[in-house]
Design a protein around this motif. Structure first.
Motif, PDB file in Angstrom:
ATOM      1  N   SER A 136      37.324  22.623  32.587  1.00 48.28           N
ATOM      2  CA  SER A 136      38.236  23.493  33.324  1.00 48.28           C
ATOM      3  C   SER A 136      37.503  24.748  33.792  1.00 48.28           C
ATOM      4  CB  SER A 136      39.415  23.877  32.447  1.00 48.28           C
ATOM      5  OG  SER A 136      40.256  24.760  33.132  1.00 48.28           O
ATOM      6  N   ARG A 137      37.661  25.087  35.058  1.00 49.50           N
ATOM      7  CA  ARG A 137      37.060  26.289  35.652  1.00 49.50           C
ATOM      8  C   ARG A 137      38.132  27.211  36.232  1.00 49.50           C
ATOM      9  NH1 ARG A 137      32.111  26.654  33.508  1.00 49.50           N
ATOM     10  NH2 ARG A 137      30.959  24.706  33.698  1.00 49.50           N
ATOM     11  N   ILE A 138      39.383  27.035  35.792  1.00 50.32           N
ATOM     12  CA  ILE A 138      40.470  27.819  36.375  1.00 50.32           C
ATOM     13  C   ILE A 138      40.317  29.311  36.096  1.00 50.32           C
ATOM     14  CG2 ILE A 138      42.968  28.193  36.296  1.00 50.32           C
ATOM     15  CD1 ILE A 138      43.302  25.203  35.862  1.00 50.32           C
ATOM     16  N   PRO A 139      39.991  29.751  34.857  1.00 52.84           N
ATOM     17  CA  PRO A 139      39.855  31.212  34.645  1.00 52.84           C
ATOM     18  C   PRO A 139      38.779  31.843  35.504  1.00 52.84           C
ATOM     19  CG  PRO A 139      40.042  30.057  32.564  1.00 52.84           C
ATOM     20  CD  PRO A 139      39.865  29.013  33.615  1.00 52.84           C
ATOM     21  N   GLU A 140      37.607  31.166  35.652  1.00 49.56           N
ATOM     22  CA  GLU A 140      36.538  31.727  36.477  1.00 49.56           C
ATOM     23  C   GLU A 140      36.962  31.812  37.939  1.00 49.56           C
ATOM     24  OE1 GLU A 140      36.236  29.457  34.283  1.00 49.56           O
ATOM     25  OE2 GLU A 140      34.593  29.892  32.897  1.00 49.56           O
ATOM     26  N   GLU A 141      37.688  30.780  38.415  1.00 46.00           N
ATOM     27  CA  GLU A 141      38.132  30.800  39.808  1.00 46.00           C
ATOM     28  C   GLU A 141      39.143  31.921  40.045  1.00 46.00           C
ATOM     29  OE1 GLU A 141      39.635  26.946  40.560  1.00 46.00           O
ATOM     30  OE2 GLU A 141      37.684  25.946  40.513  1.00 46.00           O
ATOM     31  N   GLU A 142      40.087  32.119  39.103  1.00 42.80           N
ATOM     32  CA  GLU A 142      41.075  33.184  39.272  1.00 42.80           C
ATOM     33  C   GLU A 142      40.406  34.558  39.256  1.00 42.80           C
ATOM     34  OE1 GLU A 142      43.947  32.627  36.247  1.00 42.80           O
ATOM     35  OE2 GLU A 142      44.970  30.968  37.257  1.00 42.80           O
ATOM     36  N   GLU A 143      39.425  34.751  38.356  1.00 40.20           N
ATOM     37  CA  GLU A 143      38.723  36.033  38.314  1.00 40.20           C
ATOM     38  C   GLU A 143      37.981  36.286  39.619  1.00 40.20           C
ATOM     39  OE1 GLU A 143      35.415  38.327  35.510  1.00 40.20           O
ATOM     40  OE2 GLU A 143      35.975  36.245  35.117  1.00 40.20           O
ATOM     41  N   TRP A 144      37.332  35.235  40.159  1.00 42.63           N
ATOM     42  CA  TRP A 144      36.596  35.388  41.413  1.00 42.63           C
ATOM     43  C   TRP A 144      37.545  35.726  42.555  1.00 42.63           C
ATOM     44  CZ3 TRP A 144      36.534  32.672  46.073  1.00 42.63           C
ATOM     45  CH2 TRP A 144      35.469  32.965  46.917  1.00 42.63           C
ATOM     46  N   LEU A 145      38.715  35.066  42.612  1.00 41.88           N
ATOM     47  CA  LEU A 145      39.681  35.347  43.675  1.00 41.88           C
ATOM     48  C   LEU A 145      40.207  36.779  43.572  1.00 41.88           C
ATOM     49  CD1 LEU A 145      41.714  32.005  43.694  1.00 41.88           C
ATOM     50  CD2 LEU A 145      40.112  32.799  45.426  1.00 41.88           C
ATOM     51  N   CYS A 146      40.453  37.260  42.344  1.00 40.59           N
ATOM     52  CA  CYS A 146      40.917  38.642  42.174  1.00 40.59           C
ATOM     53  C   CYS A 146      39.867  39.636  42.655  1.00 40.59           C
ATOM     54  CB  CYS A 146      41.264  38.900  40.711  1.00 40.59           C
ATOM     55  SG  CYS A 146      42.739  38.021  40.147  1.00 40.59           S
ATOM     56  N   LYS A 147      38.606  39.363  42.342  1.00 39.50           N
ATOM     57  CA  LYS A 147      37.541  40.251  42.790  1.00 39.50           C
ATOM     58  C   LYS A 147      37.428  40.255  44.312  1.00 39.50           C
ATOM     59  CE  LYS A 147      34.635  40.051  38.650  1.00 39.50           C
ATOM     60  NZ  LYS A 147      33.317  39.628  38.110  1.00 39.50           N
ATOM     61  N   GLN A 148      37.553  39.083  44.923  1.00 37.08           N
ATOM     62  CA  GLN A 148      37.481  39.012  46.375  1.00 37.08           C
ATOM     63  C   GLN A 148      38.636  39.774  47.026  1.00 37.08           C
ATOM     64  OE1 GLN A 148      35.079  37.600  48.326  1.00 37.08           O
ATOM     65  NE2 GLN A 148      33.912  37.299  46.447  1.00 37.08           N
ATOM     66  N   ALA A 149      39.854  39.624  46.465  1.00 39.31           N
ATOM     67  CA  ALA A 149      41.011  40.338  47.023  1.00 39.31           C
ATOM     68  C   ALA A 149      40.838  41.847  46.881  1.00 39.31           C
ATOM     69  CB  ALA A 149      42.290  39.875  46.319  1.00 39.31           C
ATOM     70  N   GLU A 150      40.322  42.306  45.724  1.00 37.92           N
ATOM     71  CA  GLU A 150      40.106  43.736  45.532  1.00 37.92           C
ATOM     72  C   GLU A 150      39.056  44.269  46.494  1.00 37.92           C
ATOM     73  OE1 GLU A 150      40.699  47.468  43.842  1.00 37.92           O
ATOM     74  OE2 GLU A 150      41.842  45.607  43.696  1.00 37.92           O
TER      75      GLU A 150
END
Length: 416
Positions: A253-267
């Protein structure tokens, strides 16, 4: 510089001490409260409370409750007795410093042990999940094998039944054919009628031949009908796909890493859009970080530290990879007594001044000196001494740094 909290209230019994520390902070977290056997600390910048207790307490049973911007301590004494005061007064500075260091070391050891225990528990859970997954897969494999075996037996029984029906049909066709041949032979061997006239004989013979032909055609058609196998019954095959009942393994599972990356991109996109909206009103020279740095230097020399700080802030927002900007802003924070921010900017400048080479030696000395000065202003002399020693290692010929380091040593030892 921190604001020391002095208006605390405390009461005691022979067994316990009840302490209330008011901290007028907007947000107070559990991590800001530090409690050990002989040392208490509440750190919520800019407010700071620190106490070296008069006697040891049971830190396992003791509790701290955060409510309405205050911290309420319930401290259970190790020995039942009344204290003369809450904190150790007129004590040896070296002993008090040693108590602080022992408290920090003990908390670090407890945190390390707790982290190791959590890691071991996490490994056990993963092992248990893997074992459960393997058992589910084994049970599913056995179920599929049993289902295949049942389907194979069912197909074998159907084939055997079809063979028996085919043999019975062949036997029936052979009996009907032999019966037809016997009847045909009897008709051929039957004697003619002698009392008939020739014409009648001819007629009868012709009729008999016609009858034989007609009867032969009936039997041949019946034989053909009996020789054609019956049509097969219609039917449909139903296919069922077994559902996947076991979950995917956690290691895939890579869901936590993907969510963290998406949050960083949005910020990052949000900050870029906000900066772009603010940059539209600036002049062309005000969008140049070098021009802003020179402007901030001139304002700093004139003593206008707040305006210089704003210039450095805008330059860093345009280009946040120039270590000189962080160094200059740290100097402004020192003059404005924003000591924590001065430490942050000096640390950021040291991170950018990598690798350590001869060209950036002077800048690294400045960063260490400014961070060390901020630590000393916060009365964190041990941390400040480390920065002064690091600066002295870079430039061993500077006598002023050596003298300042010696003064800090004397302060720590309690001689000055």
């Amino acid at each position: 510089m921190p604001v020391w909290v002095r208006d605390y209230r405390w009461e005691q019994t022979p067994e316990a001490v009840y302490l209330a520390v008011p901290v007028r902070a907007a947000r107070l977290r559990r991590a800001d409260v530090f409690c050990t056997e002989r040392y208490l600390k509440v750190n919520s910048p800019p407010f700071l409370f620190e106490a070296v207790l008069y006697a040891p307490i049971d830190d396992v049973r003791s509790t701290a409750k955060i409510e309405n911007g205050s911290v309420f301590f319930t401290l259970y004494k190790k020995e039942s007795a009344l204290w003369e005061s809450l904190v150790m007064e007129n004590g040896d500075k070296e002993a008090m410093q040693r108590i602080r260091e022992d408290a920090v070391c003990r908390v670090q050891e407890n945190a390390k042990a707790e982290a190791e225990a959590k890691a071991a528990q996490k490994r056990d859970r993963r092992r248990f999940a893997l074992d459960a997954l393997m058992k589910l897969e084994e049970a599913e494999r056995k179920r599929i094998e049993e289902q295949k075996e049942q389907e194979r037996k069912k197909a074998t029984e159907e084939i055997e039944k079809w063979k028996e029906q085919n043999e019975k049909q062949k036997k029936k066709q052979g009996i009907d054919q032999s019966h037809h041949e016997n009847r045909k032979t009897l008709k051929k061997n039957k004697p003619e009628n002698r009392g008939m006239r020739p014409s009648d004989g001819r007629t009868s013979s012709s009729n008999s031949v016609t009858g034989a032909k007609s009867s032969g055609n009936i039997f041949s058609e019946k034989l053909k009908e009996d020789g054609i196998p019956a049509p097969r019954p219609r039917g449909s095959i139903e296919i069922n796909f077994t559902p996947r009942v076991f979950p995917t393994a956690l290691r895939e599972s890579r869901i936590p890493e993907e969510e963290e990356w998406l949050c960083k991109q949005a910020e990052a996109r949000r900050m870029i859009n906000a900066d772009a909206a603010e940059m539209e009103d600036l002049k062309e020279e005000e969008k140049n970080p070098d021009w802003l740095k020179d402007k901030g230097n001139k304002l700093f020399e004139m003593g206008n530290y707040l305006a210089a700080l704003h210039a450095y802030n805008l330059a860093i927002r345009i280009s946040n990879q120039i270590p000189t900007l962080y160094l200059n802003r740290a100097a402004c924070h020192l003059r404005l007594r924003n000591l924590h921010k001065a430490i942050e900017d000096s640390s950021k400048a040291l991170d950018l001044l990598t690798p350590p080479v001869l060209d950036n030696a002077k800048a690294r000395v400045k960063a260490h000196l400014r961070r060390g000065a901020a630590f000393c202003e916060l009365e964190l002399y041990a941390e400040g001494l480390q920065d002064y020693i690091a600066a002295l290692k870079i430039d061993p010929t500077d006598k002023k740094i050596e003298e300042d380091a010696e003064k800090i040593r004397r302060i720590i030892q309690g001689n000055d």
